[in-house]
Structure formats: structure tokens, C-alpha cells
Scaffold this motif. Structure first.
Motif, PDB file in Angstrom:
ATOM      1  N   HIS A 893       1.171  -1.779  -0.279  1.00  0.00           N
ATOM      2  CA  HIS A 893       0.138  -0.031   0.037  1.00  0.00           C
ATOM      3  C   HIS A 893       0.890   1.422  -0.093  1.00  0.00           C
ATOM      4  N   THR A 894       0.568   2.301  -0.917  1.00  0.00           N
ATOM      5  CA  THR A 894       1.217   3.451  -0.938  1.00  0.00           C
ATOM      6  C   THR A 894       0.808   4.762  -0.311  1.00  0.00           C
ATOM      7  N   GLN A 897      -2.345   5.998  -1.822  1.00  0.00           N
ATOM      8  CA  GLN A 897      -3.560   5.364  -1.812  1.00  0.00           C
ATOM      9  C   GLN A 897      -3.686   5.741  -0.517  1.00  0.00           C
ATOM     10  N   ARG A 929       2.547   0.618  -6.547  1.00  0.00           N
ATOM     11  CA  ARG A 929       1.606  -0.375  -5.783  1.00  0.00           C
ATOM     12  C   ARG A 929       2.703  -2.043  -6.509  1.00  0.00           C
TER      13      ARG A 929
END
Length: 970
Positions: A893-894, A897, A929
């Protein structure tokens, strides 16, 4: 003074406390870990884990450990015994200026040198971008559309090109004949001759300034400029070779291509060479990044690694290793090269050197070099000397009948190294460090005075007119501030050992201490030419002798060569020694190499490159070598068994009890035993391969002995042998000994980083080295026992223990829930960890090697992450989360995001970002991602393109690219 007797400056020996710095768990932590395992002492654990029949009966006979201050003083003394000179020897090695911003922020930065090969691309975006920049430099300067992410050095790159030409030129491959330019570098000729012989290739060396030799050939190799300095128009000869059905390779000086017509514009199929003179120190021969670029249609045959552009699941641009064939170890004996052939750290230095100077700066350096060479030539010609070649770039060849030795000796007295070509010729190679004063001193040696010489225009057929390095990266970082911030931006995208444990099984990602790293930048180590006279390199020669002796003692072998400049080259050198031994005994029919399924995947590729036939030995149910199958294979190939390649402890992470039996069976069959030293971190101080049955081993100094991995190189793979194989160790590529096939361009390989291993051994001493091994075994078993209830450990020894690594079996989890080992690997990124080794050596598993350098807090942090992930898996299995919308499949997960306005996933944002509380204080955010690998292969982009280029494919034909690894390796 012998190394063993050196003391501190005031004559008082200092006690080393370095082992306590290197080894993570202290005494209290070790007791707690032993308690988890049910052992009272570390000695008892080792007695249970390590088979008695392989244990050493005596402690290591090595010098006692020294303090950090003492080791630095001793290394300083060694470096000062190497004489730094004005290096004008040439032969593919040039002095250069490493910009301080690059030296301090790449070469000396743990964010760059402690990183691993970018097999997990989501946490490697910075170094992948840098390597893509390197590829762009090579593609632009050679004028060929596709370049790899570096090779080892120029000589081995030429050999890789020879192999590629044979693979690609099927109509002519049956001729098994390649033609090499007589003006190739002499070390290149030596390496290619020896390695080509092993695989049945006939090498013809010919003067290519005239006509091609008669007869068929699958390939031709040219040198530009030649070793003599000559610059020629190669286009007619290239065309003539291609008319006769041959492929063509040009070994080109990279800096010269900023002003000379590049190989691609002359019609060449392949270009190879070295990027050393782009800011990488001489280092007495290495490490230096080799390069290869190819025309369209040859991309799938490139050796080593290729970085490409793809997208992540949201369509964001992302980088990865392109084409499934980059994972050569999966193909084993069908591999087209050994994947461990790269010098990523040095390639990144070269790439940033190009970015820092830009095209104008590089051209200015090249013009200055050429101008100095022209001044020397004109001055000497005016004084009555004969200049052999009218057209040259940086090297002037002077004819001095019967006077060459006198000239070289006079230059030596003035601190200048010239090259003695023969009794009548001297070569003078200019470089970035050449100054007007040096030019004056050189011509004075010949009894001449500098004259003002107008630099003549290069002939139009030789002068480059095309543009290069037009991408913005080569125009945006010219100030030191801009470059400093660019490098920081790149390194911030990555996970290296300066941030986190890297629990990669079989890779031994341990501490690369600052005190070990510090000396490599000292001029006495960094500024020495590999072909400098021996009298000028006494410090290096003593350091090499120390290491040969110490490594021989550690392994139980009689002789050691430090020439192989990667583990892959060490494997090859060991097998070539075995080949030479059998040949010397007239046993030419011994060509079968037995390789257990549990061995390292690179072994099979090395065996093929040594001219051997691979026969795989099955694995028993307990993970050990199947003795029944071994006996059957020996019987089936009676009289033909050349060797067996063992990895010990096995890649399954187990000390096999039957290793002596295996060795005895092979010896009785007339074969030799090769023990892969990749897992030596489980043996040092406890067992010696040369004493329990091995005839030869290669050692990974970039694993067990603390040379850092550098994001995919440098590496050093010395080869150690018993006495009967010693005559077949790698010989000096420039001759002067009666040894075997050289495997790298410099006699001592990547000598510039040998001070790291010297320092490690001197700091640790015999007791510290043994403690490190014992603690590595303790850490692996602590992790295995702690995670066993959550992820079963696939293989263990008779006592239920592993060696220095363990395999976590996720196949039952995958069968029950659909969650894969790759899902776990990607989810670990959210926890701030580099994943363990994924699906090797067993598909669907994770192989964990914690090493001795991680303290208990870090081990527990990893265990906590894995246990937390197991709970997440259970929630998928219980139907709480659909797999595709679970944090496991959505990982990594960035920040973009989890901070977006919309969030429609069935788990909260905080669980995505902070699955355990400790992450709130120290969070690594991946820049992308999960990456779509298939997209990157079907839309192949392997250079730095403009943003709009990501919308379309390149002109490269990708129609043959496979959809899956299984299709690629069918």
C-alpha cells in the motif's frame, strides 16, 4: 612485517571488541533465544545441529582479533606500500575523477551499497531507475537500442558476446568458429581463448585492418580503439563480415563514443566494453561495470539482467527486471548465462557520472583527453620520433627502436607509468586526470619539448555527428545540490540494510561495517592500475597473500585464487580447474556434472559454461540428496563423471548427515567434489569443506565475508582447491605463470574491495568468526521455532534443527485460502521488511536467513510481522475478507493510496498502513503498488523514455515474449 604480528602505533596490542559490534544478540539475548529452543548453551545447540562427522577437530589458526583502530592503522600501512603514480598504461583502464558527491553519496553510502539485487521491484525503484539510466547511457553512446544493466568487466563481456553470437547465429553456429581482432586487449584474448576452449569454440585471432580470414565463422569481434590506440573505420569490415553470415561485436571505449562514430551507426550487432572511466576508480582492476548493448531481435539473449519499464496495478509507471529470462537460475542447465554477472553499484556510479556531466561535459572531457594525446604525438613527432598511428583517441604508440625499456624506466623515475609494448614500442594513454604538466613531463622523458599543436579534425567517417543523452535526467542535476537531492530521492524509494533486516535465504545479508568499508576509497587502494609493476603494489600483494592464507585455513584447502570477480566466476573457475585436471590425466571423456536438485540454480549454468553435461540428482523426502538416485546416476555414467556440485549446508537449509558418503561415492567413481561456498556462513570455524571431502569450493566474499551486495554487485568469488587442482587455478591474463584459464580481466579480480574482507577477518579473529557462525545458526533456529506454529518449516535435520536458514512452507496456506507466498512477500513491504527469498529452492515457499548481525529486537520485529500476516491470512480463510480485496492481495500500500479521498476496501486504512503499532514511529512507504510484470514484458521499454512513451510499445519486436515463466522456460 607479517600481518599476524602487527600491533598498535605505540607497540601495545589492542583488544578487539568488534565481534560484539558485528554480532547482534548479546549474551542475555542469546540466553533467551536458547531458552526458546530448549538448550542451555550455544555449544549444545551447535552439537545438536552440526553433524559430528564434519566438525573440525582444531580451532582456526588465524591471527587474534584486532581493534578497529589497529585494523585501520594496519590497512593504512598496506595502502602506503602501494605507490600511486600517474597512470598512463591504458589497456582498458583509465584514471578518472570520481565526483565527491557521487563518492560520498553512492560509493560510500549504505543506502546504496547494502541493497540487494532488485528482485522485489516495489522496494527497489530508486536503484532500478538508476540502472535504467545506466542502460540509457550505454544505448545512446553505442547507438544500439537495448542495453543490459551491467556485466563484470570488458574481457568477460566480450566472452558473453561470443556466446550470444553463437546462440543467435544458428545457420553459422555449427562452425563453432569466431574471429577476434588481433588488436583486442590482451587480457580479453586470454579470457576468451580459455573459456571458448571449454565449450568447443575455435578462436581465430586475425589482423582485421585488412581482410577477414577465409572460412566460415559465426561471429567477429573488433576493438575500438584498438589496444595499440589505433582508431579505424570499422563499417566496411562489419559489412563484409555480415555479408558472409557472421554477427559482429565491437568492444568500444565508452568515453571515445562521445566523439567517435558509435558501433550501432557502423552497423554492429553488439557493443561491449567497460564503464570504468565514467567516474569509477582504478581499484587495481575492479570492481568495474562491464556493459553490453544489442540491436533489436537479440534482447531475449542478453546475459545478466535487464531493467524495464512497466506499470503498477493503478497504471503508475514502475521499474522491474524485464523479461522472465532475467531469472536465469530457473532455467538451470538451459540458462543462456549466469544471472550473477553484474556490477550494479559501479553501474550506478557511471550512470550518475554521466548525469552529472551531461553530454556537453562528457564531450569536453573526451576532447581534452584527445587534445592531450594529440599534443604528445605532435611534440614527439616534431622531435623526430615515429608515431605509429595517424588516427587515435587517447593512446599514442611511439616507435623507439631498442629504446622502449629505457623510456619506460625514465618515466618511472618521474612517477609516470607508461606501457612497455615491446623492445621497440611504448604506449602512452591519456585520461581525464592528464594535465598540461603531465604532458610536459611525458614528452621530456623522450627528450622533447611540448609544442603547440592544433588538434586535427577526425576523418568524417570516424567523427560522431549524432546526438546522445537527450533525456532530462542528463540535464537536470548539474549542480551538486541538485545531484545530492536526486540521489537522496532515489535511495529513499528503496529498502536496504540501513533501514531493515533483509532476511533473504542463501544471500547472507549481514553487517557491512563502516570500518571495513572506509579504506577502499583511500588513494593507495583506489588509484592503482592493475598492470602496474609489482614493485609498486607491495601493499596489495601482501594483502592478497594474507587473504589467500586465511581463506585457505578457514576452508581447509591448500591454495586460493582471488581472481574470480563474482560468485558465478568462482563457480566457473572451480569447474574449469576440474576440467583441466581430468584433461591433464587424459580422461577427456569425463564431462558429466552431477547437480542435486537442492543445489544453487546458478550451478547448472556454470557447469554448461565449463563444457560439462548436467545430470540432476533427485531429492529424498527429507530434503537430502537421494543416495539411491546418486548411485544410479553414477552407475549410468560410469567413467564419465567429472564432478558433483554440492551446496552445503544444502539450499534446503539443512546440514546433511550423508555428505561424506556423497563425497566418497563420487571420488570412488573418479570424479571431483565441488562444494558451493554460498552457505559457508554456517561452516566457518565449525567445519572445513576441504577436510570433509571437497576438492574445490568457491567462496562468496559478498556473503560470508562482508563485502556488500551493492544492489546486485560488486561480488567476489575466490576459488579454493586442494593441492592436486592448484595448477589449474586461474592464470594471470597477461601471462607469466603456468596456471589455467583466466576468468577475469585483472589478475586479482575486484581487488579494490578486498580490504573489506581483510578488515573483517582481522577484526573478528578466529573466536569472533566461530561465534558469528554459531549465532547465525542460533538466529535461524530461533526464527524457525517461533514461526513454526504459524508456517511449517519444510525441512529440518535429525534433531529438528536447521542450519543458518529455514524454508517456510506456504503451500498448505495457498491451497486452503488462495493466499500465495508472493502475497506474503508483498505484504511484508507494508511492515517495512524486504521479503525472504521467494519460491526458491521450492516453489510456493519463503526461505529465511536472519544472519548473525540482527539483534533480538529486529528478529522479534520480523516474527511479529509474520505472525500478524498469518492472522490476516486466517481472516481471508474465514471469509471475512475476499482474497482479491484483502490487504494481502492489495499489498503493498502506498501513501497515495491510503490518503486518497476514496477508500472502498473492507479493511481500515490504518490496517493497510500501520498493521503493527511500532510502524507509527518508523514507516517505510513504497513508491509504487504491485507491479504488472507481464505488461512490462509485452511493452518493452528499457531506457529512460519521455513520459508520453509509456503510452505505447517500443519498436522492439516483443511478439515472442511469453505470458508466464512456464511458457518462457518451456
Amino acid at each position: 612485517m607479517p600481518a599476524e604480528t602487527r600491533t598498535a602505533t605505540h607497540g601495545v596490542p589492542l583488544t578487539s571488541d568488534f565481534p560484539s559490534r558485528h554480532i547482534g544478540p548479546d549474551a542475555d539475548a542469546s540466553r533467551r533465544m536458547l531458552g526458546t529452543l530448549g538448550y542451555d548453551t550455544l555449544a549444545n545447540l551447535i552439537d545438536s545441529a552440526v553433524p559430528e562427522q564434519i566438525r573440525s577437530s582444531q580451532p582456526l589458526s588465524l591471527p587474534a582479533g584486532r581493534s578497529e583502530q589497529q585494523v585501520l592503522a594496519d590497512l593504512r600501512a598496506l595502502s602506503e606500500r602501494n605507490e600511486t603514480r600517474v597512470q598512463m598504461i591504458g589497456l582498458g583502464y583509465s584514471d578518472t575523477v570520481t565526483p565527491a558527491v557521487l563518492r560520498r553519496n553512492i560509493l560510500e553510502s549504505p543506502a546504496w551499497y547494502t541493497a540487494y539485487t532488485p528482485y522485489q521491484p516495489e522496494i527497489s525503484q530508486g536503484r532500478l531507475e538508476a540502472l535504467l539510466t545506466f542502460q540509457t547511457v550505454i544505448e545512446d553512446l553505442t547507438a544500439l537500442p537495448l542495453a543490459g544493466a551491467s556485466l563484470l568487466d570488458e574481457a568477460t563481456a566480450v566472452m558473453e558476446a561470443v556466446l550470444l553470437m553463437r546462440r543467435a547465429n544458428k545457420p553459422k553456429a555449427a562452425t563453432n568458429r569466431v574471429v577476434l581482432d588481433a588488436d583486442c586487449l590482451p587480457q580479453t584474448l586470454a579470457v576468451v581463448r580459455g573459456r571458448a576452449k571449454a565449450v568447443g569454440i575455435e578462436v581465430v585471432v586475425a589482423d582485421l585492418s585488412g581482410e577477414l580470414p577465409d572460412g566460415d565463422m559465426f561471429g567477429v569481434v573488433f576493438q575500438a580503439p584498438g589496444a595499440s590506440g589505433a582508431v579505424r573505420d570499422l563499417a566496411p569490415m562489419i559489412a563484409a563480415a555480415q555479408t558472409r553470415g557472421a554477427l559482429t561485436t565491437v568492444a568500444a571505449d565508452l568515453l571515445s563514443l562521445t566523439i567517435l562514430t558509435p558501433p550501432g551507426e557502423q552497423g554492429a550487432d553488439i557493443a561491449v566494453g567497460s564503464a570504468q572511466r565514467f567516474g569509477v576508480p582504478l581499484f587495481f582492476g575492479g570492481p568495474h561495470a562491464g556493459y553490453m548493448a544489442v540491436r533489436g531481435g537479440l534482447e531475449r539473449m542478453l546475459p545478466g539482467r535487464l531493467v524495464g519499464v512497466s506499470v503498477d496495478v493503478e497504471g503508475k509507471t514502475a521499474y522491474r527486471l524485464a523479461l522472465q529470462t532475467r531469472e536465469q537460475h530457473i532455467r538451470r542447465d538451459k540458462a543462456t548465462s549466469n544471472i550473477c554477472t553484474a556490477q550494479a553499484l559501479l553501474a550506478n556510479v557511471a550512470a550518475m557520472y554521466a548525469a552529472y556531466h551531461g553530454p556537453e561535459g562528457l564531450r569536453a572531457i573526451a576532447n581534452r583527453v584527445h587534445a592531450h594525446a594529440t599534443t604528445i604525438a605532435g611534440s614527439l613527432r616534431a622531435a623526430g620520433h615515429t608515431i605509429v598511428h595517424d588516427t587515435f583517441f587517447d593512446t599514442v604508440l611511439v616507435r623507439v627502436p631498442a629504446g622502449a625499456e629505457t623510456i619506460v624506466a625514465l618515466a618511472d623515475r618521474d612517477g609516470i607509468n607508461l606501457r612497455l609494448v615491446d623492445a621497440d614500442h611504448v604506449a602512452i594513454a591519456c585520461d581525464e586526470c592528464t594535465t598540461d604538466d603531465i604532458v610536459r613531463r611525458v614528452v621530456a622523458v623522450f627528450g622533447a619539448q611540448p609544442t603547440t599543436v592544433a588538434v586535427p579534425e577526425l576523418p568524417s567517417a570516424l567523427a560522431r555527428t549524432s546526438d546522445y543523452l537527450q533525456h532530462g535526467v542528463f540535464h537536470s542535476h548539474r549542480s551538486e545540490t541538485a545531484m545530492l537531492r536526486f540521489l537522496r530521492t532515489l535511495s529513499d524509494k528503496d529498502l536496504a540494510l540501513d533501514r531493515t533486516m533483509i532476511p533473504l535465504g542463501s544471500c547472507t545479508m549481514k553487517l557491512n561495517s563502516a570500518v571495513e568499508m572506509e579504506p577502499i576509497s583511500w588513494p593507495g587502494f583506489a588509484s592503482i592500475h592493475p598492470y602496474a609493476p609489482a614493485a609498486q603494489t607491495a601493499g596489495y600483494l601482501e594483502l592478497v597473500a594474507d587473504l589467500e592464507r586465511w581463506l585457505g585455513e578457514i576452508t581447509g584447502y591448500d591454495r586460493v585464487s582471488l581472481q574470480p570477480n563474482a560468485g558465478s566466476q568462482g563457480e566457473l573457475a572451480g569447474l574449469l580447474a576440474i576440467h583441466g585436471y581430468h584433461e591433464s590425466r587424459g580422461e577427456l571423456g569425463r564431462n558429466v556434472c552431477l547437480i542435486p536438485q537442492s543445489a544453487h540454480g546458478t550451478n547448472a549454468a556454470s557447469a554448461v559454461l565449463a563444457g560439462m553435461k548436467v545430470v540432476v540428482v533427485a531429492t529424498a523426502e527429507n530434503g537430502n540428496i537421494d543416495l539411491g538416485d546418486l548411485r544410479a546416476k553414477i552407475t549410468a555414467h560410469e567413467g564419465a563423471v567429472a564432478a558433483i556440485m554440492l551446496t552445503y549446508p544444502s539450499t534446503h537449509g539443512v546440514y546433511e548427515n550423508d555428505v561424506r558418503t556423497v563425497c566418497d561415492l563420487v571420488h570412488e567413481a573418479g570424479g571431483q567434489v565441488y562444494v558451493d561456498g554460498a552457505n559457508l556462513n554456517a561452516l566457518v570455524g565449525l567445519a572445513q569443506p576441504g577436510k570433509f571431502g571437497g576438492d574445490v569450493s568457491h567462496l562468496n566474499l559478498h556473503k560470508t565475508f562482508c563485502i556488500p551486495h551493492g544492489g546486485g554487485g560488486p561480488g567476489v568469488g575466490p576459488v579454493a582447491v586442494r593441492e592436486h587442482l592448484a595448477p589449474f587455478l586461474p592464470g594471470n591474463p597477461l601471462g607469466g605463470d603456468d596456471l589455467g584459464t583466466p576468468v577475469s580481466a585483472a589478475n586479482y579480480g575486484s581487488a579494490g574491495i578486498l580490504p573489506i574482507t581483510w578488515a573483517y577477518l582481522a577484526l573478528m579473529g578466529p573466536d569472533g568468526l566461530t561465534s558469528a557462525t554459531e549465532t547465525a545458526v542460533l538466529a535461524a533456529n530461533y526464527v524457525a521455532r517461533s514461526l513454526g506454529p504459524h508456517f511449517p518449516v519444510l525441512y529440518t535435520g535429525p534433531s529438528g534443527l536447521v542450519a543458518h536458514e529455514c524454508i517456510l512452507d506456504l503451500r498448505p496456506v495457498t491451497e486452503a485460502t488462495g493466499v500465495t507466498a508472493e502475497d506474503v512477500a508483498k505484504r511484508l513491504i507494508d511492515y517495512g521488511f524486504h521479503a525472504p527469498t521467494l519460491s526458491f529452492p521450492v516453489n510456493g515457499t519463503l526461505m529465511v536467513e536472519p544472519t548473525e548481525s540482527e539483534d533480538l529486537a529486529e528478529l522479534d520485529r520480523f516474527i511479529e510481522a509474520m505472525v500478524s500476516i498469518r492472522r490476516e491470512i486466517d481472516l481471508v480463510g474465514d471469509g471475512v475478507w475476499p482474497l482479491e480485496r484483502s490487504p494481502l492481495r492489495q499489498a503493498p500500500h502506498t501513501a497515495e493510496q491510503v490518503t486518497a479521498d476514496n477508500w472502498d476496501l473492507p479493511y481500515p486504512r490504518h490496517l493497510a498502513a500501520y498493521p503493527v503499532a511500532s510502524l507509527r514511529a518508523a514507516k517505510y512507504w513504497p513508491p509504487v503498488r504491485r507491479i504488472d510484470g507481464v505488461h512490462g514484458d509485452r511493452n518493452l521499454v528499457c531506457s529512460c523514455p519521455a513520459p508520453e512513451a509509456f503510452e505505447n510499445t517500443t519498436d522492439i519486436d516483443t511478439s515472442a515474449i511469453a505470458e508466464t515463466p512456464e511458457e518462457a522456460f518451456a
